[in-house]
Design an enzyme around this catalytic site. Structure first.
Site, short mmCIF file in Angstrom:
data_model
loop_
_atom_site.label_atom_id
_atom_site.label_comp_id
_atom_site.label_asym_id
_atom_site.label_seq_id
_atom_site.Cartn_x
_atom_site.Cartn_y
_atom_site.Cartn_z
N ASP A 17 14.18 -23.66 24.33
CA ASP A 17 13.38 -24.72 23.38
C ASP A 17 14.32 -25.88 23.75
O ASP A 17 15.17 -26.26 23.53
CB ASP A 17 13.72 -24.30 21.81
CG ASP A 17 12.90 -25.16 21.07
OD1 ASP A 17 12.46 -26.12 21.39
OD2 ASP A 17 12.95 -24.98 19.62
N ASP A 113 7.01 -27.12 24.77
CA ASP A 113 8.38 -27.15 24.94
C ASP A 113 9.26 -25.85 24.58
O ASP A 113 10.43 -25.96 24.52
CB ASP A 113 9.15 -28.28 24.14
CG ASP A 113 8.91 -28.07 22.61
OD1 ASP A 113 7.95 -27.35 22.47
OD2 ASP A 113 9.80 -28.67 21.92
N GLU A 114 8.42 -24.88 24.47
CA GLU A 114 9.41 -23.68 24.11
C GLU A 114 8.69 -22.30 25.31
O GLU A 114 7.66 -22.44 25.41
CB GLU A 114 9.06 -23.09 22.82
CG GLU A 114 9.74 -23.94 21.54
CD GLU A 114 9.53 -23.58 20.24
OE1 GLU A 114 9.54 -22.28 20.11
OE2 GLU A 114 9.04 -24.59 19.38
MG LIG Z 1 11.70 -28.31 20.99
#
Ligand SMILES: [Mg+2]
Length: 421
Positions: A17, A113-114
């Site tokens: 993350d 974003d993960e």
């Molecule tokens: Mg993040």
């Protein structure tokens, strides 16, 4: 034979993350601003801009994702606001993904974003899960200039929890030996997919921690929460065996859908319309957090009080991932197919015909080309933070019982994961 041994082997799953992703990318672009409070907003000309992301100093000033800009400025006088640059975020996201793919082809995106990575097969080549996690973090820091938090575990749910615990800029491993000490004391809502309404249902039964979910009776959980209760029980006990999907497998997902049954009979079109909106909302949210792009086909299915089933599908005017467009299409299909011989007992909405791979810039509209979609993205973020109940359509609020439903917790979901079939 060897194949069998391989599948029986304990998996090594990473969840990576990127920390304060949008804000980190903006800080990186403006090295002079490092250490000063910064928020990323919608377009600057949009006076009612909402905070989409904030850096650590802004967070310390009490600014929250979803704050309206003027509220944020009240909390922090020297706040720097920058407009979101989604095409840049997408570029960075792709570069990070390329780093993951040095270690495995089993990379599944969860938002921009993960990602989950299954590195089980790579461990012989690259070392332990933690070793790979640190290698990935170092590469992201050196090559991209931002930080990542990584969780390592034998299942996706605990890997995600690990990255939450690690945040920011660290790696944490959750093992079969330590998960009781590390995971079980955490609040129930830290478990992926436990929204606000599910949290409340659990707390009414004296269940406040993940450990208490794990210790609860599976059949009682199912009684309270439906099929979903079983999944939470499995998740809390580290028994999630959802695979990390590869890109090609993501492509093969045929549809995403949600349905509700046994709620109460819906007696008129207005009530159906409200439920269609609620379902379309959660379908669109799942579509947006998937890499599938847009959908061009909507399916609606209904069961009446006498258990007769009706179903119809149709094309949307344009490929979409917008809840209102999905709902409009679903509702007109419903009106065409449903004869109103009895009240509606069950209702489902799903979408298919994904544009995945056919369009290069599926995040284009995030950049502000489509305002309706952009608003919904923000709604997703708010819900992720505050639970599903925080924002609801006006039409749903007319029905208070409907409004209190937690769609994420109530919908029929396939055990394979957050994608339907
Ligand atoms: Mg993040």
């Amino acid at each position: 034979m060897e194949k069998m041994q391989k599948t029986a082997k304990t998996r090594v799953i990473l969840h990576s993350d990127l920390d304060n992703f949008y804000a980190s990318v903006e800080e990186k672009k403006r090295p002079g601003l490092k250490g000063r409070p910064l928020v990323v907003c919608g377009n600057k000309e949009d006076r009612h801009g909402v905070v989409l992301a904030k850096n650590a100093p802004a967070k310390r000033a009490g600014i929250k994702t979803g704050d309206v800009l003027w509220q944020a400025k009240k909390k922090c006088k020297n706040l720097i606001e920058v407009p979101a640059d989604f095409s840049e975020y997408l570029r960075v996201s792709k570069r990070v993904r390329a780093i993951y793919e040095r270690y495995t082809d089993r990379v599944e995106a969860f938002g921009i974003d993960e990602c989950w990575l299954d590195v089980t097969a790579s461990a012989r080549l690259f070392g332990s899960g933690m070793h790979i996690a640190e290698g990935i973090r170092a590469a992201i820091a050196a090559e991209i200039g931002i930080t990542a938090s990584v969780g390592v575990s034998w299942n996706k749910i605990f890997a995600k929890l690990g990255s939450d615990i690690a945040k920011p800029d660290a790696a944490v491993e959750i093992t079969p030996e330590n998960f009781r000490q590390t995971v079980w004391p955490l609040p129930a809502e830290n478990l992926l997919y436990v929204g606000k309404a599910t949290k409340e249902k659990l707390s009414r039964r004296g269940i406040f921690t993940i450990g208490q979910i794990a210790a609860a009776s599976e059949s009682l959980l199912e009684k309270w929460l439906g099929k979903w209760g079983t999944y939470l029980y499995l998740f809390a006990n580290g028994l999630d065996n959802t695979p990390v999907y590869k890109r090609e497998e993501e492509q093969n997902i045929k549809s995403i859908g949600n349905s509700l049954t046994n709620y109460r009979d819906l007696k008129n079109e207005e009530e159906v319309r409200a439920l269609v909106l609620l379902l379309a909302d959660s379908v669109a949210a799942r579509l947006r957090e998937s890499p599938l792009g847009r959908a061009n086909t909507v399916h609606v299915f209904a069961t009446d009080a006498q258990l007769y089933r009706y179903a119809k599908q149709g094309r949307t005017p344009r490929p979409t991932k917008n809840a209102a467009e999905i709902a409009d299409c679903a509702f007109s299909l419903f009106r065409k197919v449903y004869p109103w011989k009895a009240a509606v007992r069950g209702l489902g909405v799903s979408v298919s015909g994904f544009t995945y791979g056919q369009e290069q810039t599926s995040f284009d509209d995030l950049a502000g080309k489509n305002k309706a979609d952009r608003v919904e993205e923000t709604v997703d973020k708010l819900r992720a933070k505050y639970g599903h109940g925080v924002i609801q359509r006006a039409v749903i609020l007319k029905d208070r019982r409907l409004a209190s439903l937690d769609v994420k917790g109530e919908h029929v979901i396939h055990p394979e994961g957050y994608f339907g079939k």
